[in-house]
Write a protein that holds these residues in place. Structure first.
Motif, PDB file in Angstrom:
ATOM      1  N   MET A   4      -0.637 -65.547  11.675  1.00 57.20           N
ATOM      2  CA  MET A   4      -1.242 -65.887  12.956  1.00 57.20           C
ATOM      3  C   MET A   4      -2.257 -64.820  13.351  1.00 57.20           C
ATOM      4  O   MET A   4      -2.074 -63.652  13.093  1.00 57.20           O
ATOM      5  N   GLY A   5      -3.335 -65.248  13.988  1.00 59.37           N
ATOM      6  CA  GLY A   5      -4.349 -64.321  14.441  1.00 59.37           C
ATOM      7  C   GLY A   5      -5.411 -64.024  13.395  1.00 59.37           C
ATOM      8  O   GLY A   5      -6.321 -63.261  13.660  1.00 59.37           O
ATOM      9  N   TYR A   6      -5.302 -64.614  12.240  1.00 58.05           N
ATOM     10  CA  TYR A   6      -6.265 -64.393  11.165  1.00 58.05           C
ATOM     11  C   TYR A   6      -6.831 -65.727  10.711  1.00 58.05           C
ATOM     12  O   TYR A   6      -6.133 -66.733  10.693  1.00 58.05           O
ATOM     13  N   ALA A  55     -18.587 -66.059   9.391  1.00 57.72           N
ATOM     14  CA  ALA A  55     -17.383 -65.404   9.914  1.00 57.72           C
ATOM     15  C   ALA A  55     -17.324 -65.507  11.430  1.00 57.72           C
ATOM     16  O   ALA A  55     -18.333 -65.302  12.118  1.00 57.72           O
ATOM     17  N   LYS A  56     -16.154 -65.824  11.945  1.00 58.07           N
ATOM     18  CA  LYS A  56     -15.943 -65.934  13.384  1.00 58.07           C
ATOM     19  C   LYS A  56     -15.131 -64.768  13.938  1.00 58.07           C
ATOM     20  O   LYS A  56     -15.160 -64.504  15.124  1.00 58.07           O
ATOM     21  N   GLY A  57     -14.398 -64.100  13.089  1.00 57.91           N
ATOM     22  CA  GLY A  57     -13.519 -63.023  13.532  1.00 57.91           C
ATOM     23  C   GLY A  57     -14.241 -61.718  13.766  1.00 57.91           C
ATOM     24  O   GLY A  57     -15.419 -61.556  13.441  1.00 57.91           O
ATOM     25  N   LYS A  58     -13.529 -60.766  14.313  1.00 60.34           N
ATOM     26  CA  LYS A  58     -14.095 -59.455  14.621  1.00 60.34           C
ATOM     27  C   LYS A  58     -14.318 -58.640  13.353  1.00 60.34           C
ATOM     28  O   LYS A  58     -15.199 -57.787  13.302  1.00 60.34           O
ATOM     29  N   TYR A  59     -13.525 -58.896  12.319  1.00 60.63           N
ATOM     30  CA  TYR A  59     -13.628 -58.162  11.064  1.00 60.63           C
ATOM     31  C   TYR A  59     -13.666 -59.129   9.896  1.00 60.63           C
ATOM     32  O   TYR A  59     -13.093 -60.218   9.961  1.00 60.63           O
ATOM     33  N   VAL A  60     -14.335 -58.702   8.813  1.00 59.68           N
ATOM     34  CA  VAL A  60     -14.348 -59.464   7.565  1.00 59.68           C
ATOM     35  C   VAL A  60     -13.806 -58.581   6.461  1.00 59.68           C
ATOM     36  O   VAL A  60     -13.885 -57.350   6.514  1.00 59.68           O
ATOM     37  N   LEU A  84      -9.099 -47.063  16.239  1.00 55.96           N
ATOM     38  CA  LEU A  84     -10.229 -46.142  16.111  1.00 55.96           C
ATOM     39  C   LEU A  84     -11.589 -46.807  16.327  1.00 55.96           C
ATOM     40  O   LEU A  84     -12.612 -46.139  16.287  1.00 55.96           O
ATOM     41  N   GLU A  85     -11.592 -48.126  16.562  1.00 50.55           N
ATOM     42  CA  GLU A  85     -12.820 -48.890  16.793  1.00 50.55           C
ATOM     43  C   GLU A  85     -13.838 -48.663  15.674  1.00 50.55           C
ATOM     44  O   GLU A  85     -15.011 -48.374  15.908  1.00 50.55           O
ATOM     45  N   SER A  86     -13.392 -48.809  14.453  1.00 47.90           N
ATOM     46  CA  SER A  86     -14.193 -48.488  13.277  1.00 47.90           C
ATOM     47  C   SER A  86     -15.122 -49.614  12.852  1.00 47.90           C
ATOM     48  O   SER A  86     -14.839 -50.781  13.054  1.00 47.90           O
ATOM     49  N   TYR A 136     -14.462 -54.682   7.297  1.00 51.86           N
ATOM     50  CA  TYR A 136     -15.758 -54.416   7.925  1.00 51.86           C
ATOM     51  C   TYR A 136     -15.843 -55.117   9.275  1.00 51.86           C
ATOM     52  O   TYR A 136     -15.470 -56.285   9.386  1.00 51.86           O
ATOM     53  N   ARG A 137     -16.377 -54.411  10.268  1.00 49.90           N
ATOM     54  CA  ARG A 137     -16.619 -55.047  11.562  1.00 49.90           C
ATOM     55  C   ARG A 137     -17.743 -56.062  11.358  1.00 49.90           C
ATOM     56  O   ARG A 137     -18.827 -55.749  10.882  1.00 49.90           O
ATOM     57  N   THR A 138     -17.475 -57.310  11.684  1.00 57.40           N
ATOM     58  CA  THR A 138     -18.385 -58.412  11.402  1.00 57.40           C
ATOM     59  C   THR A 138     -19.762 -58.189  12.014  1.00 57.40           C
ATOM     60  O   THR A 138     -20.780 -58.344  11.340  1.00 57.40           O
ATOM     61  N   ALA A 139     -19.815 -57.850  13.288  1.00 64.50           N
ATOM     62  CA  ALA A 139     -21.104 -57.662  13.958  1.00 64.50           C
ATOM     63  C   ALA A 139     -21.923 -56.564  13.277  1.00 64.50           C
ATOM     64  O   ALA A 139     -23.151 -56.629  13.229  1.00 64.50           O
TER      65      ALA A 139
END
Length: 178
Positions: A4-6, A55-60, A84-86, A136-139
């Motif tokens: 869940m959440g992924y 990708a729709k999520g915050k990370y890939v 750590l907001e990496s 990786y952070r998607t944005a």
């Protein structure tokens, strides 16, 4: 097992091994699995760029079809990313060789509770070029396209890392690079 959440997005690049049909069956069973298919074989660079674009999520996270991942990897790397907001979170990985030898690569003496700039990381390490042992952070990665040539990860990763403001490290090897 449903996670869940992924969201898990698989892109079939016109493989002939029946993997697309298997993935479609799994997608019918798991609502968080999305299966995409290329119209014709386009190669790994196109596939990675397409997955980042959709990708729709915050990370890939990239997992190659011939590799294996320990179940805790995503959770542990995501926890580091969240705290750590990496931009990039990485861990060591097991390299499985042609003759059954196994080595651990990407092990560094970095503090797991700190972030490093990409420049600092590159200066303090002999970084590993595999894209797959990292989250990786998607944005952040949407601004970097994989080049369409051999060894695309060797060309892509140092550039991406050099622009990263925050890179964090998880010391446990979870990824099995075959």
């Amino acid at each position: 097992q449903e996670i869940m959440g992924y969201e898990i997005v698989c892109l079939d690049d016109c493989f002939t091994d029946g993997s697309y049909e298997l993935l479609k069956l799994l997608a019918d069973k798991y609502c968080n699995l999305r299966v995409l298919q290329n119209a014709h074989n386009s190669g790994v660079s196109f596939a990675r760029n397409e997955l980042i674009r959709k990708a729709k999520g915050k990370y890939v996270w990239f997992v190659d079809s011939d590799d294996i991942v320990d179940p805790e990897m995503l959770t542990d790397l995501y926890e580091s990313a969240f705290v750590l907001e990496s931009d990039i979170i990485f861990c060591p990985y097991f390299r499985h060789g042609l003759y059954q030898e196994v080595t651990i690569e990407g092990t560094y003496d970095f503090d797991m509770d700190k972030v490093y700039t990409g420049t600092d990381f590159l200066r303090q390490s002999d970084y590993t070029v595999t894209t797959c042992s990292k989250l990786y952070r998607t944005a952040f990665v949407k601004q970097f396209a994989f080049p369409a040539h051999w060894f695309e990860d060797v060309a892509w990763l140092p550039v991406v890392m050099s622009y990263a403001k925050k890179i964090s490290y998880v010391s446990t090897p979870y990824y099995h690079y075959l």
